[in-house]
Design a protein around this motif. Structure first.
Motif, PDB file in Angstrom:
ATOM      1  N   GLN A  92     -37.512   1.392 -20.176  1.00 34.12           N
ATOM      2  CA  GLN A  92     -36.907   0.069 -20.048  1.00 34.12           C
ATOM      3  C   GLN A  92     -36.269  -0.152 -18.678  1.00 34.12           C
ATOM      4  OE1 GLN A  92     -36.727  -2.465 -22.288  1.00 34.12           O
ATOM      5  NE2 GLN A  92     -37.958  -1.409 -23.810  1.00 34.12           N
ATOM      6  N   THR A  93     -35.839   0.902 -18.019  1.00 34.85           N
ATOM      7  CA  THR A  93     -35.114   0.767 -16.764  1.00 34.85           C
ATOM      8  C   THR A  93     -36.056   0.993 -15.587  1.00 34.85           C
ATOM      9  OG1 THR A  93     -33.147   1.624 -17.848  1.00 34.85           O
ATOM     10  CG2 THR A  93     -33.122   1.558 -15.454  1.00 34.85           C
ATOM     11  N   PRO A  94     -36.252  -0.034 -14.756  1.00 33.91           N
ATOM     12  CA  PRO A  94     -37.129   0.145 -13.610  1.00 33.91           C
ATOM     13  C   PRO A  94     -36.480   1.069 -12.577  1.00 33.91           C
ATOM     14  CG  PRO A  94     -36.095  -2.004 -13.531  1.00 33.91           C
ATOM     15  CD  PRO A  94     -35.693  -1.371 -14.831  1.00 33.91           C
ATOM     16  N   PRO A  95     -37.280   1.830 -11.820  1.00 29.86           N
ATOM     17  CA  PRO A  95     -36.694   2.723 -10.819  1.00 29.86           C
ATOM     18  C   PRO A  95     -35.964   1.974  -9.695  1.00 29.86           C
ATOM     19  CG  PRO A  95     -39.097   2.812 -10.758  1.00 29.86           C
ATOM     20  CD  PRO A  95     -38.711   1.931 -11.896  1.00 29.86           C
ATOM     21  N   VAL A  96     -36.460   0.812  -9.337  1.00 25.86           N
ATOM     22  CA  VAL A  96     -35.827  -0.015  -8.305  1.00 25.86           C
ATOM     23  C   VAL A  96     -35.627  -1.405  -8.905  1.00 25.86           C
ATOM     24  CG1 VAL A  96     -36.044  -0.996  -5.988  1.00 25.86           C
ATOM     25  CG2 VAL A  96     -36.993   1.266  -6.469  1.00 25.86           C
ATOM     26  N   PRO A  97     -34.401  -1.924  -8.883  1.00 28.87           N
ATOM     27  CA  PRO A  97     -34.169  -3.260  -9.445  1.00 28.87           C
ATOM     28  C   PRO A  97     -35.001  -4.329  -8.735  1.00 28.87           C
ATOM     29  CG  PRO A  97     -32.090  -2.140  -8.991  1.00 28.87           C
ATOM     30  CD  PRO A  97     -33.184  -1.316  -8.382  1.00 28.87           C
ATOM     31  N   SER A  98     -35.426  -5.317  -9.492  1.00 22.10           N
ATOM     32  CA  SER A  98     -36.241  -6.385  -8.905  1.00 22.10           C
ATOM     33  C   SER A  98     -35.469  -7.164  -7.847  1.00 22.10           C
ATOM     34  CB  SER A  98     -36.768  -7.328  -9.985  1.00 22.10           C
ATOM     35  OG  SER A  98     -35.733  -8.075 -10.568  1.00 22.10           O
ATOM     36  N   SER A  99     -34.158  -7.215  -7.964  1.00 23.08           N
ATOM     37  CA  SER A  99     -33.363  -7.918  -6.955  1.00 23.08           C
ATOM     38  C   SER A  99     -33.496  -7.238  -5.593  1.00 23.08           C
ATOM     39  CB  SER A  99     -31.897  -7.983  -7.378  1.00 23.08           C
ATOM     40  OG  SER A  99     -31.401  -6.684  -7.644  1.00 23.08           O
ATOM     41  N   VAL A 100     -33.542  -5.919  -5.590  1.00 20.52           N
ATOM     42  CA  VAL A 100     -33.712  -5.167  -4.347  1.00 20.52           C
ATOM     43  C   VAL A 100     -35.113  -5.395  -3.790  1.00 20.52           C
ATOM     44  CG1 VAL A 100     -33.788  -2.847  -3.347  1.00 20.52           C
ATOM     45  CG2 VAL A 100     -31.987  -3.446  -4.979  1.00 20.52           C
ATOM     46  N   LEU A 101     -36.118  -5.338  -4.667  1.00 18.70           N
ATOM     47  CA  LEU A 101     -37.495  -5.561  -4.230  1.00 18.70           C
ATOM     48  C   LEU A 101     -37.686  -6.978  -3.685  1.00 18.70           C
ATOM     49  CD1 LEU A 101     -39.310  -3.755  -7.162  1.00 18.70           C
ATOM     50  CD2 LEU A 101     -39.202  -3.002  -4.778  1.00 18.70           C
ATOM     51  N   THR A 102     -37.048  -7.940  -4.341  1.00 19.59           N
ATOM     52  CA  THR A 102     -37.160  -9.338  -3.908  1.00 19.59           C
ATOM     53  C   THR A 102     -36.584  -9.519  -2.504  1.00 19.59           C
ATOM     54  OG1 THR A 102     -37.049 -10.109  -6.195  1.00 19.59           O
ATOM     55  CG2 THR A 102     -36.472 -11.700  -4.491  1.00 19.59           C
ATOM     56  N   ALA A 103     -35.373  -9.047  -2.311  1.00 22.53           N
ATOM     57  CA  ALA A 103     -34.735  -9.177  -1.000  1.00 22.53           C
ATOM     58  C   ALA A 103     -35.491  -8.362   0.052  1.00 22.53           C
ATOM     59  CB  ALA A 103     -33.281  -8.725  -1.079  1.00 22.53           C
ATOM     60  N   ALA A 104     -35.909  -7.161  -0.315  1.00 20.83           N
ATOM     61  CA  ALA A 104     -36.637  -6.312   0.632  1.00 20.83           C
ATOM     62  C   ALA A 104     -37.980  -6.924   1.009  1.00 20.83           C
ATOM     63  CB  ALA A 104     -36.836  -4.922   0.035  1.00 20.83           C
ATOM     64  N   GLY A 105     -38.623  -7.598   0.080  1.00 22.15           N
ATOM     65  CA  GLY A 105     -39.899  -8.236   0.377  1.00 22.15           C
ATOM     66  C   GLY A 105     -39.754  -9.342   1.402  1.00 22.15           C
ATOM     67  N   LEU A 106     -38.729 -10.143   1.257  1.00 26.37           N
ATOM     68  CA  LEU A 106     -38.508 -11.238   2.200  1.00 26.37           C
ATOM     69  C   LEU A 106     -38.085 -10.715   3.576  1.00 26.37           C
ATOM     70  CD1 LEU A 106     -36.850 -13.592  -0.372  1.00 26.37           C
ATOM     71  CD2 LEU A 106     -38.904 -14.148   0.931  1.00 26.37           C
ATOM     72  N   VAL A 107     -37.150  -9.785   3.589  1.00 24.98           N
ATOM     73  CA  VAL A 107     -36.688  -9.221   4.863  1.00 24.98           C
ATOM     74  C   VAL A 107     -37.786  -8.360   5.488  1.00 24.98           C
ATOM     75  CG1 VAL A 107     -35.015  -7.644   5.931  1.00 24.98           C
ATOM     76  CG2 VAL A 107     -34.252  -9.299   4.220  1.00 24.98           C
ATOM     77  N   GLY A 108     -38.390  -7.503   4.677  1.00 18.51           N
ATOM     78  CA  GLY A 108     -39.427  -6.610   5.188  1.00 18.51           C
ATOM     79  C   GLY A 108     -40.655  -7.361   5.663  1.00 18.51           C
ATOM     80  N   GLY A 109     -41.041  -8.391   4.930  1.00 23.84           N
ATOM     81  CA  GLY A 109     -42.190  -9.187   5.351  1.00 23.84           C
ATOM     82  C   GLY A 109     -41.967  -9.803   6.718  1.00 23.84           C
ATOM     83  N   TYR A 110     -40.780 -10.349   6.918  1.00 22.99           N
ATOM     84  CA  TYR A 110     -40.470 -10.934   8.224  1.00 22.99           C
ATOM     85  C   TYR A 110     -40.422  -9.854   9.298  1.00 22.99           C
ATOM     86  CZ  TYR A 110     -38.107 -13.084  12.110  1.00 22.99           C
ATOM     87  OH  TYR A 110     -37.793 -13.517  13.371  1.00 22.99           O
ATOM     88  N   ALA A 111     -39.777  -8.723   8.983  1.00 23.12           N
ATOM     89  CA  ALA A 111     -39.649  -7.647   9.968  1.00 23.12           C
ATOM     90  C   ALA A 111     -41.014  -7.107  10.381  1.00 23.12           C
ATOM     91  CB  ALA A 111     -38.771  -6.524   9.408  1.00 23.12           C
ATOM     92  N   VAL A 112     -41.904  -6.931   9.428  1.00 21.68           N
ATOM     93  CA  VAL A 112     -43.247  -6.428   9.734  1.00 21.68           C
ATOM     94  C   VAL A 112     -43.995  -7.438  10.610  1.00 21.68           C
ATOM     95  CG1 VAL A 112     -45.514  -5.905   8.725  1.00 21.68           C
ATOM     96  CG2 VAL A 112     -43.441  -4.902   7.740  1.00 21.68           C
ATOM     97  N   ALA A 113     -43.934  -8.711  10.232  1.00 23.91           N
ATOM     98  CA  ALA A 113     -44.626  -9.742  11.011  1.00 23.91           C
ATOM     99  C   ALA A 113     -44.079  -9.812  12.434  1.00 23.91           C
ATOM    100  CB  ALA A 113     -44.500 -11.099  10.324  1.00 23.91           C
ATOM    101  N   ARG A 114     -42.790  -9.723  12.555  1.00 26.70           N
ATOM    102  CA  ARG A 114     -42.176  -9.813  13.884  1.00 26.70           C
ATOM    103  C   ARG A 114     -42.474  -8.578  14.726  1.00 26.70           C
ATOM    104  NH1 ARG A 114     -36.831 -12.586  15.731  1.00 26.70           N
ATOM    105  NH2 ARG A 114     -36.552 -11.570  17.726  1.00 26.70           N
ATOM    106  N   ALA A 115     -42.388  -7.405  14.106  1.00 25.55           N
ATOM    107  CA  ALA A 115     -42.595  -6.163  14.856  1.00 25.55           C
ATOM    108  C   ALA A 115     -44.043  -5.980  15.298  1.00 25.55           C
ATOM    109  CB  ALA A 115     -42.157  -4.959  14.018  1.00 25.55           C
ATOM    110  N   THR A 116     -44.975  -6.401  14.453  1.00 24.11           N
ATOM    111  CA  THR A 116     -46.393  -6.193  14.777  1.00 24.11           C
ATOM    112  C   THR A 116     -47.019  -7.379  15.475  1.00 24.11           C
ATOM    113  OG1 THR A 116     -47.192  -7.063  12.659  1.00 24.11           O
ATOM    114  CG2 THR A 116     -46.689  -4.692  12.773  1.00 24.11           C
ATOM    115  N   GLY A 117     -46.413  -8.549  15.314  1.00 23.08           N
ATOM    116  CA  GLY A 117     -47.012  -9.765  15.845  1.00 23.08           C
ATOM    117  C   GLY A 117     -48.164 -10.266  14.986  1.00 23.08           C
TER     118      GLY A 117
END
Length: 106
Positions: free
Chosen positions: A4-29
């Motif tokens: 029942q308990t996910p290893p990583v909360p969806s709130s963390v994945l949600t925020a990380a996806g938005l921040v990480g997606g931008y960071a990857v796009a910016r870093a790689t161009g």
């Protein structure tokens, strides 16, 4: 850890996806690579959202996509990183309230 308990909360994945997606796009161009990171985190978060219920999943998926979309015009007003951090915090909070708390309670 139970099933029942996910290893990583969806709130963390949600925020990380938005921040990480931008960071990857910016870093790689390469915006598409940022999109891959955004999508992967969204799918991972969605696994928890589904456990909370279909209405919550639909609302959170719409929130995730809307946060991504809204970050662009918001960036013109407050800057790119402040915009991304703002929408990530809002989407992460929504994910915590609508999914993570519900899944932990079950």
């Amino acid at each position: 850890m139970t099933d029942q308990t996910p290893p990583v909360p969806s709130s963390v994945l949600t925020a990380a996806g938005l921040v990480g997606g931008y960071a990857v796009a910016r870093a790689t161009g390469v915006r598409a690579l940022g999109g891959v990171a955004l999508a992967a985190a969204g799918v991972a978060a969605g696994r928890t959202w589904v456990r909370a219920g279909i209405p919550q999943t639909a609302a959170l998926a719409a929130t995730y996509v809307a946060a991504f979309g809204l970050s662009h015009p918001l960036a013109k007003k407050i800057g790119a990183w402040p915009s991304v951090l703002t929408v990530a915090a809002a989407a992460g909070a929504a994910s915590h309230l609508l999914a993570d708390r519900a899944v932990v309670r079950r």
